[in-house]
Motif scaffolding. Structure first.
Motif, PDB file in Angstrom:
ATOM      1  N   ALA A  96      53.550  16.519  -5.480  1.00  0.00           N
ATOM      2  CA  ALA A  96      54.084  15.375  -6.234  1.00  0.00           C
ATOM      3  C   ALA A  96      53.815  14.069  -5.488  1.00  0.00           C
ATOM      4  O   ALA A  96      53.544  13.035  -6.107  1.00  0.00           O
ATOM      5  CB  ALA A  96      55.579  15.558  -6.478  1.00  0.00           C
ATOM      6  N   LYS A  97      53.874  14.104  -4.158  1.00  0.00           N
ATOM      7  CA  LYS A  97      53.580  12.915  -3.356  1.00  0.00           C
ATOM      8  C   LYS A  97      52.081  12.628  -3.304  1.00  0.00           C
ATOM      9  O   LYS A  97      51.664  11.473  -3.315  1.00  0.00           O
ATOM     10  CB  LYS A  97      54.135  13.078  -1.947  1.00  0.00           C
ATOM     11  CG  LYS A  97      55.646  13.041  -1.909  1.00  0.00           C
ATOM     12  CD  LYS A  97      56.182  13.313  -0.526  1.00  0.00           C
ATOM     13  CE  LYS A  97      57.705  13.365  -0.555  1.00  0.00           C
ATOM     14  NZ  LYS A  97      58.266  13.855   0.690  1.00  0.00           N
ATOM     15  N   LYS A  98      51.274  13.702  -3.232  1.00  0.00           N
ATOM     16  CA  LYS A  98      49.817  13.525  -3.176  1.00  0.00           C
ATOM     17  C   LYS A  98      49.253  13.024  -4.498  1.00  0.00           C
ATOM     18  O   LYS A  98      48.227  12.341  -4.512  1.00  0.00           O
ATOM     19  CB  LYS A  98      49.136  14.874  -2.879  1.00  0.00           C
ATOM     20  CG  LYS A  98      49.070  15.269  -1.451  1.00  0.00           C
ATOM     21  CD  LYS A  98      48.234  16.549  -1.369  1.00  0.00           C
ATOM     22  CE  LYS A  98      48.097  17.070   0.018  1.00  0.00           C
ATOM     23  NZ  LYS A  98      47.319  18.320   0.046  1.00  0.00           N
ATOM     24  N   TYR A  99      49.887  13.416  -5.579  1.00  0.00           N
ATOM     25  CA  TYR A  99      49.372  13.126  -6.918  1.00  0.00           C
ATOM     26  C   TYR A  99      50.415  12.378  -7.752  1.00  0.00           C
ATOM     27  O   TYR A  99      50.958  12.919  -8.717  1.00  0.00           O
ATOM     28  CB  TYR A  99      48.957  14.425  -7.622  1.00  0.00           C
ATOM     29  CG  TYR A  99      47.859  15.167  -6.913  1.00  0.00           C
ATOM     30  CD1 TYR A  99      46.530  14.787  -7.067  1.00  0.00           C
ATOM     31  CD2 TYR A  99      48.136  16.252  -6.080  1.00  0.00           C
ATOM     32  CE1 TYR A  99      45.505  15.463  -6.413  1.00  0.00           C
ATOM     33  CE2 TYR A  99      47.123  16.929  -5.426  1.00  0.00           C
ATOM     34  CZ  TYR A  99      45.820  16.533  -5.596  1.00  0.00           C
ATOM     35  OH  TYR A  99      44.804  17.197  -4.949  1.00  0.00           O
ATOM     36  N   PRO A 100      50.698  11.128  -7.409  1.00  0.00           N
ATOM     37  CA  PRO A 100      51.679  10.366  -8.181  1.00  0.00           C
ATOM     38  C   PRO A 100      51.188  10.164  -9.620  1.00  0.00           C
ATOM     39  O   PRO A 100      50.013   9.865  -9.847  1.00  0.00           O
ATOM     40  CB  PRO A 100      51.781   9.038  -7.445  1.00  0.00           C
ATOM     41  CG  PRO A 100      50.763   9.040  -6.385  1.00  0.00           C
ATOM     42  CD  PRO A 100      50.119  10.374  -6.323  1.00  0.00           C
ATOM     43  N   VAL A 101      52.084  10.350 -10.561  1.00  0.00           N
ATOM     44  CA  VAL A 101      51.740  10.302 -11.976  1.00  0.00           C
ATOM     45  C   VAL A 101      50.982   9.034 -12.335  1.00  0.00           C
ATOM     46  O   VAL A 101      49.957   9.083 -13.026  1.00  0.00           O
ATOM     47  CB  VAL A 101      53.014  10.439 -12.853  1.00  0.00           C
ATOM     48  CG1 VAL A 101      52.687  10.221 -14.322  1.00  0.00           C
ATOM     49  CG2 VAL A 101      53.660  11.791 -12.638  1.00  0.00           C
ATOM     50  N   ASP A 102      51.459   7.875 -11.864  1.00  0.00           N
ATOM     51  CA  ASP A 102      50.831   6.606 -12.249  1.00  0.00           C
ATOM     52  C   ASP A 102      49.410   6.453 -11.710  1.00  0.00           C
ATOM     53  O   ASP A 102      48.661   5.613 -12.189  1.00  0.00           O
ATOM     54  CB  ASP A 102      51.700   5.422 -11.817  1.00  0.00           C
ATOM     55  CG  ASP A 102      51.918   5.343 -10.314  1.00  0.00           C
ATOM     56  OD1 ASP A 102      51.962   6.398  -9.653  1.00  0.00           O
ATOM     57  OD2 ASP A 102      52.061   4.219  -9.803  1.00  0.00           O
ATOM     58  N   GLU A 103      49.017   7.269 -10.745  1.00  0.00           N
ATOM     59  CA  GLU A 103      47.671   7.172 -10.178  1.00  0.00           C
ATOM     60  C   GLU A 103      46.723   8.261 -10.673  1.00  0.00           C
ATOM     61  O   GLU A 103      45.509   8.095 -10.600  1.00  0.00           O
ATOM     62  CB  GLU A 103      47.737   7.231  -8.649  1.00  0.00           C
ATOM     63  CG  GLU A 103      48.421   6.030  -8.033  1.00  0.00           C
ATOM     64  CD  GLU A 103      48.398   6.076  -6.519  1.00  0.00           C
ATOM     65  OE1 GLU A 103      47.359   6.424  -5.943  1.00  0.00           O
ATOM     66  OE2 GLU A 103      49.444   5.765  -5.914  1.00  0.00           O
TER      67      GLU A 103
END
Length: 118
Positions: A96-103
């Motif tokens: 979840a930290k590596k792949y933030p939704v907004d990015e």
């Protein structure tokens, strides 16, 4: 059936056959890799669409391969005293930290390709 119940069944299964001697973490990881390969082989020559609409026979074979993968994964985690559910939960937090939704929403890029701020 719970993961712990499956662990117990797998321990008993190996003990009854005197296979404990072969179930080192290295051997179990290699066996797991082989089973993942067999699972992949079920999809190898299918198109994307074919992989989404499998026949009953294909699904039966895939279920067996997924079962094999899960069995070896549980056995390996048992040998290394790794709690699978805790391990998965912690990895989900990391992802979840590596792949933030907004990015990353809608993108298949790996986190190293979009340059996270983390």
């Amino acid at each position: 059936m719970t993961i712990d119940e499956i662990k117990e069944q797998l321990r008993k299964f190996a003990d009854e056959r005197d296979w404990e001697q072969f179930h080192s973490p290295k051997n179990l990881a290699m066996a797991l890799s082989g089973e993942v390969g067999e699972l992949c082989a079920e999809f190898q020559w299918l198109s994307e669409d074919q992989s989404k609409s499998l026949s009953a026979a294909q699904l039966k074979s895939i279920r067996h391969e997924i079962g094999d993968v899960l069995i070896y994964l549980i056995r390996l985690s048992d040998k290394l005293q790794i709690d699978l559910l805790d391990c998965a939960a912690k990895k989900l937090e990391i992802n979840a930290k590596k792949y933030p939704v907004d990015e990353v929403k809608g993108s298949a890029k790996k986190y190293t390709e979009y340059g996270p701020k983390h």
